[in-house]
Design an enzyme around this catalytic site. Structure first.
Site, PDB file in Angstrom:
ATOM      1  CE  LYS A 195     -17.746  -1.692 -28.674  1.00 43.70           C
ATOM      2  NZ  LYS A 195     -19.149  -1.783 -28.236  1.00 43.70           N
TER       3      LYS A 195
HETATM    4  C1  LIG Z   1     -17.213  -6.979 -30.717  1.00 45.58           C
HETATM    5  C2  LIG Z   1     -18.235  -6.019 -31.262  1.00 45.58           C
HETATM    6  N1  LIG Z   1     -18.451  -5.999 -32.583  1.00 45.58           N
HETATM    7  C3  LIG Z   1     -19.338  -5.149 -33.128  1.00 45.58           C
HETATM    8  C4  LIG Z   1     -20.068  -4.265 -32.371  1.00 45.58           C
HETATM    9  C5  LIG Z   1     -21.070  -3.375 -33.019  1.00 45.58           C
HETATM   10  O1  LIG Z   1     -20.788  -2.024 -32.845  1.00 45.58           O
HETATM   11  P1  LIG Z   1     -21.970  -0.935 -32.868  1.00 45.58           P
HETATM   12  O2  LIG Z   1     -22.725  -1.062 -31.599  1.00 45.58           O
HETATM   13  O3  LIG Z   1     -21.241   0.361 -32.994  1.00 45.58           O
HETATM   14  O4  LIG Z   1     -22.803  -1.223 -34.065  1.00 45.58           O
HETATM   15  C6  LIG Z   1     -19.867  -4.256 -30.987  1.00 45.58           C
HETATM   16  C7  LIG Z   1     -20.618  -3.288 -30.149  1.00 45.58           C
HETATM   17  O5  LIG Z   1     -21.265  -3.556 -29.239  1.00 45.58           O
HETATM   18  C8  LIG Z   1     -18.944  -5.155 -30.417  1.00 45.58           C
HETATM   19  O6  LIG Z   1     -18.755  -5.191 -29.094  1.00 45.58           O
END
Ligand SMILES: Cc1ncc(COP(=O)(O)O)c(C=O)c1O
Length: 397
Positions: A195
């Site tokens: 990210k």
């Molecule tokens: C659009 C989106 N929402 C939510 C998430 C969830 O984040 P995390 O992996 O930190 O739980 C991601 C991560 O892959 C994502 O790309």
């Protein structure tokens, strides 16, 4: 196409270039070490420090740090008071968490299709899906491009809905000059290594509503109103659990890493935009490779660089293109399998093909090319060389 790597001899790269990657510098390492040597590994002063800096960065009044982006979305659904019987509108072109967070709270996701050009939630389709049970809209800033928040805000206001941004891709982007993180009632971020900035795992929710922020601080701490450090400062053992919460806390050493990373974010977004511009210029000459549309009123954070392949023109399949680019050492990926096509959603909510045709058609054609700030100019050239090598192999078959 499998013949490519063999007939073409050496692949463009021997070591796979990933589609996304963290960038950890010496200052980041030192920031973490300093906290590891301190008294507070969790619920300490770095948490509030990171929250304040993050809120200021995105122009929000409050920021609440949590353990990952999924927890951020879950906390947002909790703050929006989503419960059994409530419907929440969400696009399918996203990671599963964007919809899972609704189900965690017992709510029902209502999938609304995306604009075929940008693959962002299409505001023109939202209103038809609103029912008396609709309580919120989750807008996903897919690939790093902010959604049309003015249009979504108008709909949300008309129907008394909470507007939530899944901004996990879009930290550092902006819409009509306003930063992502200040555009919705609640905005959720992820700090996973691919990210815009990373804390290993991590997440944040921003809001202008101090009441909602306080609710989420309790939620991330088991539903308990005070944390360990506050009780220590008060010299008290007493605490009360007022609601069912989770342990969604982010540690102090992760927050120190986040603070250190945040300082570099503006430069990193610029570099992502530069790389995207190089890709855009190269693909302007290749009609079979079409970058996604970008609206004029946004600054795109380019978490992902996604293109649509004209497979008929290329006389190949996406699977073959994917395998051939991987064989050339390019770590392509596919974002995303539309969420409503996953078995869980089909079985639990009766979703399936035909529900969101724009997302389903796009899914068949998408491919994600590497983009991350530590990519060198040579890395970008390698991607372009590999794409043109693979394409000329397809077309000469
Ligand atoms: C659009 C989106 N929402 C939510 C998430 C969830 O984040 P995390 O992996 O930190 O739980 C991601 C991560 O892959 C994502 O790309």
């Amino acid at each position: 196409m499998d013949r490519l790597a063999i007939e073409g001899g050496k692949p463009v790269r021997n070591k796979l270039l990933p589609y996304g990657h963290q960038w950890i510098g010496e200052a980041d390492v030192q920031a973490v070490i300093e906290v590891l040597r301190s008294d507070w590994l969790t619920t300490g002063p770095k948490v509030g420090g990171f929250e304040r800096a993050f809120a200021d960065f995105v122009g929000a009044k409050e920021a609440v740090a949590v353990s990952n982006g999924t927890a951020a979305l879950h906390a947002a659904m909790y703050a929006a008071d989503i419960g059994p019987g409530d419907e929440v509108i969400v696009p399918p072109m996203t990671f599963a968490s964007s919809a899972n967070c609704i189900v965690f709270q017992g709510g029902t996701p209502v999938f609304v299709d995306v604009d075929p050009d940008t693959l962002l939630l299409d505001p023109a389709l939202v209103e038809a899906k609103i029912t008396p049970r609709t309580k919120a809209i989750i807008a996903v800033d897919y690939a790093g491009q902010p959604c049309d928040y003015d249009a979504l805000r108008a709909i949300a206001n008309r129907h008394g809905l909470t507007l939530v941004a899944d901004a996990c891709h879009a930290l550092g982007g902006s819409y009509k000059g306003r930063p992502v993180g200040s555009l919705a009632d609640l905005s959720a971020f992820s700090f996973h290594p691919v990210k815009p900035i990373t804390t290993g795992e991590g997440g944040m929710i921003t809001t202008d509503d101090p009441g909602l922020a306080q609710r989420m601080r309790v939620f991330r701490n088991h539903g308990i109103t005070t944390d360990h450090r506050q009780r220590e400062q008060q010299g008290s053992w007493f605490y009360e659990m007022v609601d069912l919460g989770y342990n969604y806390r982010l540690t102090d050493f992760q927050c120190a890493l986040g603070l250190s990373q945040l300082r570099k974010l503006p430069e990193w977004v610029k570099r992502r935009q530069e790389i995207a511009q190089r890709y855009n210029t190269a693909f302007a000459e290749i009609p079979a490779v079409r970058p996604l549309g970008v609206r004029a009123d946004v600054s795109h954070a380019y978490h992902l660089y996604v293109v649509r392949l004209d497979l008929a023109k290329l006389r190949t399949t996406r699977a073959e293109m994917f395998a051939a680019l991987r064989a050339e050492g390019i770590g392509v990926n596919v974002h995303y399998i539309p969420v409503h096509l996953h078995p869980f959603y089909r079985e639990r909510f009766g979703t399936g093909p035909g529900l969101c045709p724009a997302a389903e058609t796009a899914y068949e054609q998408l491919i994600t090319l590497p983009i991350f700030p530590a990519m060198t100019d040579k890395d970008v050239s390698d991607v372009l060389i590999a794409v043109s090598k693979v394409m000329s192999a397809c077309c000469s078959q």
